[in-house]
Design a protein around this motif. Structure first.
Motif, PDB file in Angstrom:
ATOM      1  N   GLN A 211      74.765  42.487  20.554  1.00  0.00           N
ATOM      2  CA  GLN A 211      76.064  42.922  20.022  1.00  0.00           C
ATOM      3  C   GLN A 211      76.621  44.126  20.795  1.00  0.00           C
ATOM      4  N   SER A 212      76.928  45.218  20.097  1.00  0.00           N
ATOM      5  CA  SER A 212      77.654  46.313  20.757  1.00  0.00           C
ATOM      6  C   SER A 212      76.840  47.074  21.790  1.00  0.00           C
TER       7      SER A 212
ATOM      8  N   SER B 264      75.764  45.842  24.289  1.00  0.00           N
ATOM      9  CA  SER B 264      76.292  45.309  25.557  1.00  0.00           C
ATOM     10  C   SER B 264      77.396  46.189  26.139  1.00  0.00           C
ATOM     11  N   LYS B 265      78.099  46.929  25.267  1.00  0.00           N
ATOM     12  CA  LYS B 265      79.266  47.684  25.714  1.00  0.00           C
ATOM     13  C   LYS B 265      78.909  48.766  26.739  1.00  0.00           C
TER      14      LYS B 265
ATOM     15  N   ASN C  25      85.681  48.836  19.079  1.00  0.00           N
ATOM     16  CA  ASN C  25      86.042  47.475  19.496  1.00  0.00           C
ATOM     17  C   ASN C  25      87.261  47.430  20.408  1.00  0.00           C
TER      18      ASN C  25
ATOM     19  N   GLU D 266      81.359  34.177  16.001  1.00  0.00           N
ATOM     20  CA  GLU D 266      82.186  35.386  16.106  1.00  0.00           C
ATOM     21  C   GLU D 266      83.639  35.028  16.390  1.00  0.00           C
TER      22      GLU D 266
ATOM     23  N   TYR E 206      84.605  38.761  25.470  1.00  0.00           N
ATOM     24  CA  TYR E 206      84.067  39.840  24.638  1.00  0.00           C
ATOM     25  C   TYR E 206      82.999  39.324  23.675  1.00  0.00           C
TER      26      TYR E 206
ATOM     27  N   CYS F 177      78.770  40.048  23.576  1.00  0.00           N
ATOM     28  CA  CYS F 177      78.086  40.560  22.385  1.00  0.00           C
ATOM     29  C   CYS F 177      76.983  39.604  21.928  1.00  0.00           C
TER      30      CYS F 177
ATOM     31  N   GLY G 290      73.956  48.446  17.719  1.00  0.00           N
ATOM     32  CA  GLY G 290      74.663  47.185  17.558  1.00  0.00           C
ATOM     33  C   GLY G 290      74.414  46.632  16.170  1.00  0.00           C
TER      34      GLY G 290
END
Lengths: 303, 303, 303, 303
Positions: free
Chosen positions: D62-63, D65-66, D113, D157, D188, D192, D256
């Protein structure tokens, strides 16, 4: 003062405002309208219609359509729409997305964009074709079978509509749309793209001054339903300047970014003014001045 | 239906709501009021007064006073107050301090607390004694020389008033108070602590239904000024439920946390209802139901 | 690179920024400071102090004092203060009053004004004299017995302080002040009015780089408490530009509107820079540039 | 204490938190994960990897990855992304749409996000395939060629993503997306949906502890770029609890909703913890407790 005389004097009083401000610029077909046009029409409950200026030129009704969409939904199922939309002034555009979020996807009122999307969504469910149902109502009440939407305007709005899409998806995230997001947006922009004259709009809205009775004598809304729609127009019909509009004009009204304003004088008639240049409040500058003057001269006000 | 009959039936229709909700609890003298009291009074422009229930029991007028303070300021200098206060619905209490801050110290309307502080501040500058000026007006219009404020209520409010102080200091930080913060707060809570009956309030407000003409035939406000105050009441008079109130009742009105609601029917009369238990919107639950029923039975509505 | 050399080069690199922006203007005694002054001091945990420029000129420490007030409260009762104050970045000044309201009177962190008022209030309860306790700490750590507040600055702040009063009253409305509003404000502005040099401040803050050990070898804070205060400084110490400051400088720091910035390099030392002209973020423009350069040259950064 | 011992003791200390809270529930494939799983891995800059518990079970990153998406964009064009995204903490989710609107479509930071959509959009423009580029990086750094996304998670998602769509359309309305809205959203959610183990993630992130040097010895980022990404992680990496996380753990980290948290200890190593049940802050409850304990035992902290 006679209505005709009040109308003429209001037209003269507002003339210096014509062209002040700017037409809506977010889509080319609105931005390119000649800003110096100015028309007024008053339709009385007794059947007379008085006009002055460019009252027979068609323009994009835009948000004025929202009153009629709401009327069709209330006519079909009375108060049920209020389970999905509130009826309070929004208190400003700056927080429209925040507000929708904090209030869990229930729009503040049926006249802000989020609320109008929900009303359109409901009309779509009820009729299978919201924009056709609205066009039919407009044709019948105005007596003009060629009333239609402008496909260029509708297409432009679709393309410029990322903000509308954001709003619609936020509604969907709260399960407050029954139909697919893209379909609701399509119906919504088509409705807003209806092209009508001041005369046609004044006639089309006359049922709001006649306790709900249509041009053919049949009843669209009960007297109570009609009063309530008028009340919502007065508190929420002119965006963030509803309070100022009530203070200056004192009538239920709905404005659109095409430069039109529709105002209802219960039991007396309906006035429609149009001039494309918008003032700081987002409503027609000349139109606002004209209604202010007209209510002063005619003493047609609810207060 | 006759007014007297409409009043009686409205009283009966609203009776089941009496005691629903709770009296305001932030100060002891309001919290301890018997919640089962319920009174109504209607004063007609033709001179008649009809009452039912506890219409001759005094209660704390609280925010209803704000209409009269505004009227005194407008009477003294017409529209100047609008340079310091807007006239738009606030869109909710949650952001009142934010809003005041974002709008650089200019309150949204004269009926939210921030706006009423500014109006009181101006009346104080104009008269040297805002609360005395207001009391004198109330005495003269109601014909009751013993109308006065309740010093216990005023003192309690001062002690509980950190939030009011925060608001007043924020106004002062934007140079929107002319008098010392403490003096303005003192005048403000004293005005709110006026103690009056439904009958007295209905009579006191009658100039709002009579185009500005007072009980003695002299003129307090011009017809235009009166219409405008009524318009501001309709869009901003019942806190965050102004839209719903307009939808249900359809009259300019001002409510107070003491449980009173004053409603104006232009050219016809003034209604005052009172029952201390407040509903979720912060206005008297039974009072709201009674006005809803009364306008239905009497057809006294502006729409 | 040697610290002395890094300091000299950072001073040169930042010189073009001196005088850019403007000193704080809300009170005369800050506005009238010569904006072209610029000093830096670095105190090492090993005892050395390096200075350059106007490092021995006193200036108003303002919000830098908040770190020391917090340290005294944490020293006295560890983590209890966090029941009354959060430790999250505020996300912007625009909503400080809204945020305090929505979060029921619990300030976002101890370094925004609302939070600092609560910390001062607690220190006042613990000591009976918050500003004296703070001054004593500053004197002892800096080794200068004549460190004191500037009474002119304190008085000016009191007079200009309607916004601070609004905040304090809002805190009081949520029962988050233990002492009278006026007393808390008085202590708060007195603390902010402390007048110190870069050298004195760097020495005074050295316990933050020494795991809590004071100049005399005694312990003010545990190692864990010290790390935690440094963490709060890094995330919340430079108002709304904490993220950008961490990105550029990478050190726990606290700035003040007097133009000073105190930065901690754990286990190494403390840097203090001062130049009165403030950039758009509200921190000293030259000071920010100097710290950016210093961390680049010295490799003193936490990341 | 030795790392291995610190890891083991942290695992034991956090065990009681396992299963506290609830897995993310907005999509079925996350909601159905066994909440009692718990793994930890620490990869040291010297090459060693220590693991405990379910450190070799794959979960949805999930996040987390950002951080890697941002690293790829910074590697490609240094600081240009900051023209489109800020690097300040957002101050709370409640106003994310409002904030984006008020700040004219420029997201607060690359980890909320809205910001991650912009970074993904840029990576898409730079590579023609953002999610493939990210997957390749993950494969190379972790040394596991079978790292891939879970198509069921990605599809879920997309279907649940009205809120993400609203955000993306709002960005597009401010011209802050270069690629079509639907394409950006697709990339995106695919990113994630990457599925990795604690061991793999710790290895993949090791360049953040090694001044930007990759597993194969080549350089992805400069030392300065690496420090800056770490700084942004510390101030913005754990949603609205970044301040509290810095206070408790004191490390740059990214969490995440899959229950993973990646934490960087500059010049020492990278820790990755995972347990699916989320605490009130939206990060793994057990993971947060484990990192808190680990930094206490190991003394690996930046402060």
């Amino acid at each position: 003062m006679e209505i005709e005389e009040a109308l003429r004097r209001a037209y003269e009083a507002a003339a210096p405002e014509v062209g002040r401000g700017r037409p809506a610029e977010y889509i080319p077909s609105l931005a390119s309208v000649d800003p110096d046009q100015f028309g007024m029409a008053v339709a009385s409950v007794d059947g007379g219609v008085h006009v002055v200026g460019d009252a027979d030129t068609r323009f994009s009704v835009q948000s004025i359509s929202k009153v009629f969409t709401l009327a069709l939904v209330v006519a079909a199922e009375d108060a049920r729409i209020w389970e999905r939309v509130s009826r309070e002034p929004s208190g400003g555009p700056f927080n429209s997305l925040l507000q929708l979020d904090q209030e869990l996807g229930r729009p503040r009122n049926p006249f802000i964009n989020a609320g109008a999307l929900v009303v359109t969504d409901r009309l779509q469910s009820l009729t299978g074709g919201a924009s056709v149902a609205l066009r039919d109502l407009m044709r019948e009440e105005s007596g003009r079978a060629d009333v239609d939407w402008d496909p260029v305007v509708a297409k432009s709005e679709l393309e410029a509509g990322h903000r509308t899409s954001a709003m619609a998806h936020l509604l969907a995230s709260y399960d407050n749309l029954e139909n697919p997001v893209d379909q609701v947006i399509d119906q919504y922009v088509t409705q807003c793209a209806l092209s009508m004259t001041c005369r046609e709009l004044a006639l089309a809205g006359l049922f709001l001054a006649r306790d709900g009775v249509r041009a053919d004598g049949s009843r669209l809304l009960s007297a109570r339903q009609t009063k309530r729609i008028n009340a919502v127009m007065l508190t929420c019909g002119t965006y963030d300047s509803a309070g100022d509009f009530a203070y200056r004009v004192g009538l239920p009204a709905k404005s659109g970014v095409g430069g039109g304003i529709l105002a209802v004088i219960p039991d007396r008639g309906v006035a429609c003014v149009w001039s494309p240049a918008l003032g700081p409040s987002g409503s027609s500058a000349a139109g606002l001045a004209a209604l202010d003057a007209f209510t002063t001269y005619s003493d047609w006000t609810v207060f």
